[in-house]
Design an enzyme around this catalytic site. Sequence first.
Site, PDB file in Angstrom:
ATOM      1  N   HIS A 353     -20.021   1.649 -22.146  1.00 53.54           N
ATOM      2  CA  HIS A 353     -21.021   0.733 -21.910  1.00 53.54           C
ATOM      3  C   HIS A 353     -20.502  -0.290 -20.830  1.00 53.54           C
ATOM      4  CE1 HIS A 353     -24.564  -1.721 -22.899  1.00 53.54           C
ATOM      5  NE2 HIS A 353     -23.915  -2.830 -22.817  1.00 53.54           N
ATOM      6  N   GLU A 354     -19.330  -1.009 -21.088  1.00 51.48           N
ATOM      7  CA  GLU A 354     -18.818  -1.974 -20.328  1.00 51.48           C
ATOM      8  C   GLU A 354     -18.633  -1.390 -18.975  1.00 51.48           C
ATOM      9  OE1 GLU A 354     -19.519  -4.698 -21.378  1.00 51.48           O
ATOM     10  OE2 GLU A 354     -19.583  -4.363 -23.528  1.00 51.48           O
ATOM     11  N   HIS A 357     -21.798  -1.129 -16.670  1.00 54.14           N
ATOM     12  CA  HIS A 357     -22.473  -2.035 -15.859  1.00 54.14           C
ATOM     13  C   HIS A 357     -22.038  -2.426 -14.843  1.00 54.14           C
ATOM     14  CE1 HIS A 357     -24.656  -4.548 -18.792  1.00 54.14           C
ATOM     15  NE2 HIS A 357     -23.820  -4.555 -19.893  1.00 54.14           N
ATOM     16  N   GLU A 376     -28.854  -4.353 -19.118  1.00 52.51           N
ATOM     17  CA  GLU A 376     -28.387  -4.011 -20.505  1.00 52.51           C
ATOM     18  C   GLU A 376     -28.973  -2.547 -20.609  1.00 52.51           C
ATOM     19  OE1 GLU A 376     -25.934  -4.934 -21.936  1.00 52.51           O
ATOM     20  OE2 GLU A 376     -25.594  -7.125 -21.194  1.00 52.51           O
ATOM     21  N   TYR A 438     -31.435  -4.429 -24.833  1.00 49.32           N
ATOM     22  CA  TYR A 438     -30.595  -3.190 -24.976  1.00 49.32           C
ATOM     23  C   TYR A 438     -31.396  -1.948 -25.300  1.00 49.32           C
ATOM     24  CZ  TYR A 438     -26.462  -6.002 -24.739  1.00 49.32           C
ATOM     25  OH  TYR A 438     -25.334  -6.874 -24.642  1.00 49.32           O
TER      26      TYR A 438
END
Length: 613
Positions: A353-354, A357, A376, A438
């Site tokens: 997930h990170e 980004h 998100e 999200y």
Amino acid sequence: MKKSFAILFALILSQFQAQQNAYYQQAAQYKMDIDVNAEKFTYEGNQTLNYSNNSPDELNVVYFHLYWNAFKPNSMMDQRVAGQGKNGDSRLQKDGISRLASIPKDQEGAQNIHWIKQNGKDLKFEIQETVMKVYLNESLKPNSKTTFTMEWDAVIPQQIRRSGRNNREGVDMTMSQWYPKIAEYDYDGWATFDYVGREFHAPFADFDVTIKINKDYVVGAGGTLMNPTEVKGYDTSASIKADKNKATWKWNAKNMLDFAWAADRDYSVESFDVPQGPKVFFVYQKNDKTKVWSEARPYVTKYFQIMNSRFGKYAYPSYAFIQGGDGGMEYGMCTMILGESKEIEDLMGLMVHEGSHSWYQQMLATNEPLRPWIDEGFTSYAESIVMHQLFPPTDERPNPFVDKINAYRGIVQKGIEEPAVWLGDHHDNGTAYSFASYVKGELYLVQLGYIVGEQNLEKIMTEYFKEWSLKHPTDRDFLHIAQKVSGMDLKWFHHYWINTTKTIDYGIKDVKYDTKSTTITLLNNSQVPMPIDFSVMTTDKKIITYQIPMNMTHTWKQKDGYGDFTTEKYWPWTQKEYTLTIPYTKSQLSLLGIDFSQRMADVNPENNFVEVK
């Protein structure tokens, strides 16, 4: 006549050129020298900032973010957390009470500005909580540059959210959003949202950062370390060069939104190369609680390969996963994450997930405080796709998004949904913010794929990256590309899904079996119109799909990726019922229903299927 025509032509040409060059983005170059007092958790900073005004506007003021000023009692962040109570961010409170209210005086965050100058001349400035307004002596003309110099000192705050000292996993310093950062300026004006807990925005910038810190510390950062042989942890042949008891770390980074770092005496550094890039660093405390990191290397390699091929090539030379946050938070060329995980799938979920980004926040740098659902949501969409490939589910799921769709249905049933269009910090309910940004942001792409077809959605995502990488797109820019690629009018969908909390609810109202055919009556039970994929399963297990367009798209889906289909007459959005007759009898059918792929976020799927008995 000739002269008049020439003047008219020149005016038309200038207007055309103005339209062609309407997009612009500001640019900055930071040179920072930082001297850390590790014993007192403070530092002194000196900064030179070269700033380019590429806008058509004359600027008389500039703004800087001073994020650490939020970490103290009675700050705006503290007031916001206290005001939301148990409806707010659980990480910022304990038993419904703001954690900021009890920060000791000597651990309050502070960025104390000694002075700021423009081209060597002192400037007047005022501190407005986490925003610093600076009055220019020399107005900054369009397409011109200026130089700001600044000196400040800072107190590293108690770790509450993202930044700070001595986090819950024992990392000494998490240095994120740690320096006076110039705000973004674009067509919407200065992006000067107060920092009360959510996300960030900034212009693309180059960074040249020198950090002096006790020589027994290891530093992890989002950037390129220029002197790895002179510091601890990065080169086994290093001969640490120390000024008395301090080592000097020199970092460089190009064309990023920010520069973040962390420091701890117990860090270990590991690195490996992903084929076709990037070089990956793991910076973490190596112990029994972080042992699953040793399993992560092949998964991270495959992760970057999937992202590079599916969504666009990662633009930077390296990426660092740094144990240093209170969950996970993305920055340029790095992320700060919790290091302690029991299962590799949990750790990879955070890393994926990170890391994603880097696409949907860093390279495609939308204004996240203004439109959090793009960053998100698009990141969560990529996460679902990648995790589905890294860890294939044991059950036979029809698509990677089933859990998110079920979660969305749950929040709708609770009645606390808030529109995704709301500003990130201005949601009344922390759970509602998470789902709006999200989940609903991710399902925006899932619904879009259902409407335009999965092949078209892949083209849309790659074209979006190609056209807007290392720029600041908006949702309007994305929608423009989606409409261009698909040939469909999609403004109606964007409005319903982002600006409202209206829901999708289609159902089968009636089924009539005749001797040579079957007639099905479908019903739109709710407010959001959608095209419908209606399918039947025959007794010999064949699936036949009928695509029922919705008239507002004006162009119909041609391919999907979930099987072939026959296109039927469109369903006007004002019409509540639709009748479809198919050339199959009851004895030939075993199941019929709406959306066998289960991608459509129908809030009441129970009435979507009929088992033929």
